[in-house]
Design an enzyme around this catalytic site. Structure first.
Site, mmCIF file in Angstrom:
data_model
loop_
_atom_site.group_PDB
_atom_site.id
_atom_site.type_symbol
_atom_site.label_atom_id
_atom_site.label_comp_id
_atom_site.label_asym_id
_atom_site.label_seq_id
_atom_site.Cartn_x
_atom_site.Cartn_y
_atom_site.Cartn_z
ATOM 1 N N CYS A 1 0.847 -1.181 0.000
ATOM 2 C CA CYS A 1 0.000 0.000 0.000
ATOM 3 C C CYS A 1 0.885 1.236 0.000
ATOM 4 C CB CYS A 1 -0.930 0.087 1.195
ATOM 5 S SG CYS A 1 -2.318 -1.015 1.137
ATOM 6 N N ARG B 1 3.692 -0.871 -4.960
ATOM 7 C CA ARG B 1 3.457 -1.449 -3.634
ATOM 8 C C ARG B 1 2.030 -1.911 -3.428
ATOM 9 N NH1 ARG B 1 6.729 1.064 0.928
ATOM 10 N NH2 ARG B 1 8.773 0.944 0.000
ATOM 11 N N TRP C 1 -3.287 -2.467 -1.599
ATOM 12 C CA TRP C 1 -3.132 -3.914 -1.748
ATOM 13 C C TRP C 1 -4.108 -4.501 -0.723
ATOM 14 C CZ3 TRP C 1 -1.594 -8.078 1.371
ATOM 15 C CH2 TRP C 1 -1.364 -9.281 0.677
ATOM 16 N N ASN D 1 -2.629 2.029 5.796
ATOM 17 C CA ASN D 1 -1.814 0.853 5.457
ATOM 18 C C ASN D 1 -1.835 -0.069 6.659
ATOM 19 O OD1 ASN D 1 -1.082 2.036 3.099
ATOM 20 N ND2 ASN D 1 1.074 2.347 3.666
ATOM 21 N N GLY D 2 -1.940 -1.373 6.420
ATOM 22 C CA GLY D 2 -1.853 -2.319 7.533
ATOM 23 C C GLY D 2 -3.179 -2.977 7.822
ATOM 24 N N GLU E 1 14.662 -20.289 -6.063
ATOM 25 C CA GLU E 1 14.444 -18.902 -6.479
ATOM 26 C C GLU E 1 13.962 -18.849 -7.939
ATOM 27 O OE1 GLU E 1 14.024 -16.178 -5.153
ATOM 28 O OE2 GLU E 1 14.601 -14.601 -6.540
ATOM 29 N N LYS F 1 10.439 -17.193 -9.112
ATOM 30 C CA LYS F 1 10.332 -16.128 -10.127
ATOM 31 C C LYS F 1 9.307 -16.513 -11.182
ATOM 32 C CE LYS F 1 11.792 -13.722 -8.325
ATOM 33 N NZ LYS F 1 12.388 -13.198 -7.173
ATOM 34 N N GLU G 1 5.707 -16.395 -9.786
ATOM 35 C CA GLU G 1 5.291 -15.034 -9.434
ATOM 36 C C GLU G 1 4.806 -14.231 -10.635
ATOM 37 O OE1 GLU G 1 9.021 -13.730 -7.502
ATOM 38 O OE2 GLU G 1 7.785 -12.674 -6.054
ATOM 39 N N HIS H 1 12.223 -39.573 -4.874
ATOM 40 C CA HIS H 1 11.396 -39.788 -3.677
ATOM 41 C C HIS H 1 9.985 -39.228 -3.855
ATOM 42 C CE1 HIS H 1 14.779 -41.404 -1.486
ATOM 43 N NE2 HIS H 1 15.507 -40.375 -1.895
ATOM 44 N N LYS I 1 4.798 -5.053 -3.546
ATOM 45 C CA LYS I 1 6.157 -4.924 -3.027
ATOM 46 C C LYS I 1 6.122 -4.526 -1.565
ATOM 47 C CE LYS I 1 10.451 -4.824 -4.514
ATOM 48 N NZ LYS I 1 10.999 -6.067 -5.075
HETATM 49 N N1 HGA Z 1 -6.445 -3.342 5.423
HETATM 50 C C1 HGA Z 1 -6.560 -2.286 4.448
HETATM 51 C C2 HGA Z 1 -5.202 -1.800 3.990
HETATM 52 C C3 HGA Z 1 -4.407 -2.895 3.346
HETATM 53 C C4 HGA Z 1 -2.924 -2.666 3.258
HETATM 54 O O1 HGA Z 1 -2.313 -1.907 3.965
HETATM 55 N N2 HGA Z 1 -2.234 -3.406 2.418
HETATM 56 O O2 HGA Z 1 -0.841 -3.307 2.333
HETATM 57 C C5 HGA Z 1 -7.399 -2.714 3.265
HETATM 58 O O3 HGA Z 1 -7.586 -3.910 3.013
HETATM 59 O O4 HGA Z 1 -7.887 -1.836 2.565
#
Ligand code: HGA
Length: 605
Positions: free
Chosen positions: A2, A27, A74, A99-100, A478, A482, A485, A501, A600
């Protein structure tokens, strides 16, 4: 993960906010949005498309204002739809970006519903907006201080109130937030990178800080509510980091930047000296009897590679743990162990929490290997080593990984010297190899045209296996990571000896088997494993050192690498795997720099 941007000025700040989002978009790209005080009224624009679409929208709607906040998301709680895009409003009086994760959001939502608040999103964020609204008594700054006491979890926020048209309030607890200091204008951002071009002066907030910015002032209180000053530091401009130059994607640019990134990272080393890892390193490193490496994803694979180096060069017992596992399991702490945390951003929530967990268990000797000097992890450890990869924009890590590897190799040799296992002549050989590495890597990157031809074939596959042995097994891991992803092809990596195995059952002519084939002591064993694949009709795609005598024949496709590069060989062998994943993804037409569901700098648990 975010991105948050906030700004207050005496000019229209919408371009600053949108440019900040553009720089932070890697991000999180589920949605984006902006809210500003527009002629005395709180207005917002949101988009589930990219920042460029939001930019067009604010332009077409003539959205301007001198005070605002913005966000790129995100999603953790609620789908990536417009209703869940930030900024989130509360009763048209408050706009908030976050964020969070708020862990007690369900209890808070019930409490706020009982007070008559209506919830229109599925986000945890909305409880913060309504909580702030419910507590507001005329001073937004005081209100946010009060609200923080009720929030559990890790978060950073920025808030606007319609009654205070020249103020943005921010707070951080577990997620990063910086204050950008300008002339007659001030800013907030989750990363200084967002404000490149607007200011180079930053104050890094501490855990629990609440900040109020106006055009003329910055006011900060700490978690106790005491007024504090946070040192304003000049942070070098991030230069061309967000410019693509001649490349098609940032990932491709970053793959080709690796020789330069390695040169910059080893520039500090004229010899393998404990001082490289911080002032007290000589003492700390001579007191330890083992190493515990903690990381996530690619950083964890760097740690797995380092285990081979640390045990063979420094003869020191080494364990590698996935951060999110380590922090929640009962372990037996050894206070003489060095806890080594690896994170590109230095803000990876799982790694940060694992570090704190280790410290709570009594570990005092801690070392961070990280790409951001000002990050939380770098501030929390006893010792540190800064990789000089430069800003990494592509979500799939490349240059951060290889610079982590050279740092870890330097640690292994330094510990080897301290423990009497590396003589001066051997040290000189290692140093010369390290110095020559960027040139050797350049010649590996020149293999790109051959890899593009393979990528065309891979783009039509649904699955792939990656094999490696010993020091190159983590490189196979790795390579598989890649590929999955960014191309969304299912890929798995195995130590080649494990094939029989179980995974050999998957091998048919439809299963490409990528093999990392250095000319090391395990080569003959690896060749036998390759025969096991051929006997079942599997197609081998082998990156073989020049001196391995593995040649193209039916079912065995070979790309010839340079002569074997000794202990540093994994750093050469990972580059073609990065290019294979990159060109396969391009051939499949995926969004290489912004792969689905990922982002990211993973600042949520
Ligand atoms: N929980 C919030 C913010 C998500 C976030 O920080 N992502 O990195 C949401 O879902 O909108």
């Amino acid at each position: 993960m975010c991105g948050i941007v906030g700004a207050v000025a005496q000019r229209n700040i919408v371009p600053v906010l949108v440019e900040g989002l553009r720089r932070l978009e890697y991000r999180g790209y589920d949605s984006c949005g902006v809210a500003v005080m527009h002629r005395g009224e709180l207005r917002r624009a949101r988009s589930v498309s990219r920042v460029s679409a939001l930019d067009a929208e604010v332009h077409d709607s003539h959205l301007d204002g001198t005070c605002g906040i913005a966000h790129t998301r995100w999603a953790t709680h609620g789908a990536p739809v417009t209703a869940n895009a930030h900024p989130i409003l509360s009763r048209d009086g408050i706009a908030l970006v976050h964020n969070g994760i708020i862990e007690n959001y369900e209890a808070l939502r019930e409490m706020l519903r009982a007070k008559g608040y209506e919830f229109v999103s599925q986000t945890d964020t909305e409880v913060i907006a309504h909580l702030v609204h419910s507590l507001y008594r005329g001073d937004l700054f005081e209100t946010v201080c009060d609200a923080m006491k009720q929030l559990h979890g890790a978060y950073a926020i920025a808030v606007l109130h319609g009654d205070q048209p020249h103020t943005v309030v921010g707070a951080r607890q577990g997620s990063p937030l910086v204050v950008g200091v300008g002339n007659g204008e001030n800013y907030l951002a989750s990363d200084a990178l967002a404000l490149t071009g607007s200011t180079d002066r930053f104050a890094f907030l501490e855990e629990g800080d609440v900040v109020e910015i106006t055009p003329e002032s910055v006011k900060i209180v700490d978690r106790e509510g005491l007024h504090v000053e946070r040192e304003v530091r000049v942070v070098e401009a991030y230069g061309g980091a967000v410019e693509l130059g001649p490349y098609r994607h940032f990932m491709q640019k970053e793959i080709f930047e690796q020789p330069r990134a390695i040169t910059d990272t080893i520039a500090q080393a004229n010899r393998f000296d404990p001082q490289l890892f911080g002032a007290g390193a000589a003492n700390a490193l001579s007191e330890i009897d083992s190493v515990l490496i903690i990381g996530c994803g690619t950083s964890c694979y760097a740690g797995l590679t380092a285990k081979y180096w640390l045990e063979s060069v420094a003869k020191i017992p080494t364990q590698v743990e996935i951060a999110s596992e380590y922090r929640y399991r009962e372990s037996v702490p050894n206070p003489k162990s060095l806890v080594l945390v690896i994170s590109q951003s230095g803000e990876t929530a799982d790694t940060l929490a694992a570090l704190k967990h280790a410290q709570s268990l009594g570990h005092t000797h801690t070392l961070a290997i990280c790409n951001v000097a000002t990050s939380a992890i770098m501030r929390l450890t006893e010792l540190s080593f800064l990789t000089h990869a430069g800003t990494e924009i592509g979500v799939a890590s490349t240059k951060a990984f290889t610079t982590q590897l050279v740092s870890l190799f330097m640690l292994a040799v330094t510990l080897g010297k301290l423990r009497g296992h590396v003589e001066a002549t051997q040290e000189a050989v290692f140093l010369a190899q390290l110095r020559h590495l960027p040139f050797a890597l350049n010649s590996v990157l020149a293999l790109e045209p051959q890899i593009i031809a393979w990528a065309e074939e891979f783009s039509r596959k649904d699955h792939a296996l990656f094999l490696g042995r010993g020091l190159h097994y983590p490189i196979a891991l790795e390579g598989a990571l890649k590929l999955k992803e960014i191309s969304y092809i299912h890929a798995e990596a195995y130590p080649a000896g494990e094939l029989k195995h179980g995974p050999l059952a998957l091998v048919t002519e439809a299963m490409p088997v990528v093999t990392v084939a250095p000319n090391d002591t395990l080569l003959e064993k690896l060749k036998s494993n390759m025969q096991e694949v051929r006997a079942r009709g599997g197609e081998l795609y082998v990156f073989a050192d020049a001196d391995t005598r593995i040649v193209n024949e039916a079912g065995i496709h070979v790309i010839r690498m340079p002569e074997h590069y000794g202990l540093l060989s994994p750093i050469l062998h990972v580059a073609p795997l990065q290019l294979l994943a990159y060109h396969t993804a391009c051939a499949r037409g995926t969004d290489v720099d912004k792969p689905r569901n990922l982002a990211k700098s993973v600042t949520v648990e």
